[in-house]
Design a protein around this motif. Sequence first.
Motif, PDB file in Angstrom:
ATOM      1  N   ARG A  13      -5.975   4.720   4.349  1.00  0.00           N
ATOM      2  CA  ARG A  13      -6.348   3.702   3.365  1.00  0.00           C
ATOM      3  C   ARG A  13      -7.823   3.349   3.523  1.00  0.00           C
ATOM      4  O   ARG A  13      -8.551   3.214   2.547  1.00  0.00           O
ATOM      5  N   HIS A  14      -8.285   3.218   4.776  1.00  0.00           N
ATOM      6  CA  HIS A  14      -9.693   2.935   5.052  1.00  0.00           C
ATOM      7  C   HIS A  14     -10.582   4.052   4.489  1.00  0.00           C
ATOM      8  O   HIS A  14     -11.599   3.784   3.845  1.00  0.00           O
ATOM      9  N   CYS A  15     -10.199   5.304   4.740  1.00  0.00           N
ATOM     10  CA  CYS A  15     -10.981   6.440   4.232  1.00  0.00           C
ATOM     11  C   CYS A  15     -11.031   6.439   2.711  1.00  0.00           C
ATOM     12  O   CYS A  15     -12.082   6.676   2.107  1.00  0.00           O
ATOM     13  N   ARG A  29     -12.881   7.316  14.502  1.00  0.00           N
ATOM     14  CA  ARG A  29     -12.605   5.931  14.893  1.00  0.00           C
ATOM     15  C   ARG A  29     -11.268   5.812  15.584  1.00  0.00           C
ATOM     16  O   ARG A  29     -10.450   6.718  15.538  1.00  0.00           O
ATOM     17  N   HIS A  69      -3.100   3.111   7.747  1.00  0.00           N
ATOM     18  CA  HIS A  69      -4.273   2.231   7.774  1.00  0.00           C
ATOM     19  C   HIS A  69      -5.556   3.055   7.773  1.00  0.00           C
ATOM     20  O   HIS A  69      -6.499   2.767   7.042  1.00  0.00           O
ATOM     21  N   TYR A  70      -5.597   4.095   8.572  1.00  0.00           N
ATOM     22  CA  TYR A  70      -6.777   4.951   8.635  1.00  0.00           C
ATOM     23  C   TYR A  70      -7.014   5.650   7.291  1.00  0.00           C
ATOM     24  O   TYR A  70      -8.129   5.666   6.778  1.00  0.00           O
ATOM     25  N   GLU A  99     -16.172   2.860  -2.476  1.00  0.00           N
ATOM     26  CA  GLU A  99     -17.136   1.771  -2.470  1.00  0.00           C
ATOM     27  C   GLU A  99     -18.431   2.185  -3.147  1.00  0.00           C
ATOM     28  O   GLU A  99     -18.894   3.307  -3.014  1.00  0.00           O
ATOM     29  N   GLN A 139     -10.610   3.831   0.649  1.00  0.00           N
ATOM     30  CA  GLN A 139     -11.410   2.704   0.159  1.00  0.00           C
ATOM     31  C   GLN A 139     -12.891   2.930   0.406  1.00  0.00           C
ATOM     32  O   GLN A 139     -13.718   2.575  -0.425  1.00  0.00           O
ATOM     33  N   SER A 140     -13.247   3.531   1.533  1.00  0.00           N
ATOM     34  CA  SER A 140     -14.651   3.811   1.829  1.00  0.00           C
ATOM     35  C   SER A 140     -15.240   4.785   0.814  1.00  0.00           C
ATOM     36  O   SER A 140     -16.401   4.661   0.431  1.00  0.00           O
ATOM     37  N   HIS A 171       0.799  -1.224   0.000  1.00  0.00           N
ATOM     38  CA  HIS A 171       0.000   0.000   0.000  1.00  0.00           C
ATOM     39  C   HIS A 171       0.827   1.267   0.000  1.00  0.00           C
ATOM     40  O   HIS A 171       0.275   2.352  -0.144  1.00  0.00           O
ATOM     41  N   GLY A 193      -7.672   3.498  16.182  1.00  0.00           N
ATOM     42  CA  GLY A 193      -6.772   2.659  15.420  1.00  0.00           C
ATOM     43  C   GLY A 193      -5.609   2.236  16.299  1.00  0.00           C
ATOM     44  O   GLY A 193      -5.503   2.642  17.460  1.00  0.00           O
TER      45      GLY A 193
END
Length: 161
Positions: A147-149, A119, A144-145, A155, A151-152, A31, A121
């Motif tokens: 990347r989550h944002c 959130r 990680h956070y 979606e 990807q969200s 990533h 982490g």
Amino acid sequence: KDELNTLYQRFTTLADRKKNITDDDLLDLLHTSEGDWAGFQLESVEVKANGAGAHSTVTLARNDETTVGAASGSDPVAAICSAINAAADTSAHLESYRVNAHRGSGRVHVELAVRFADRSGSGRAEDSDMVHAAASAYLKAVNHYRRHCYQSSREEPVAGD
């Protein structure tokens, strides 16, 4: 082919520095390579501590860009985390951390809890240098956070939502 060679070189550099490569380490390598969203890589970290606290300067790289952040904190780990926030343009907050030295191995393991706006982490890292381990653990949580944002936001909405 060039990207694979670069990724392999980064893997071997990491393997030379660390005793054990974890799944998280492999995901971080994937990533942080160029792509839709590349995470930050830790280029350098420096900490100066005194009786009043600590000051840290970090250099992060992402794709072909380099950013530098500097900050102070109550101790070296807090200063490192604040400097990473400055370099990564994030507003995460270090909630807690734990440093464990592996007796006889010269290795230090850092685990920390991080709070983002929406959130929680965490991050973990192991290295022979406590400063580098702390910076790597915090940067893992930030990547990680982010990347989550990312990807969200990509979606597809589910029917009925």
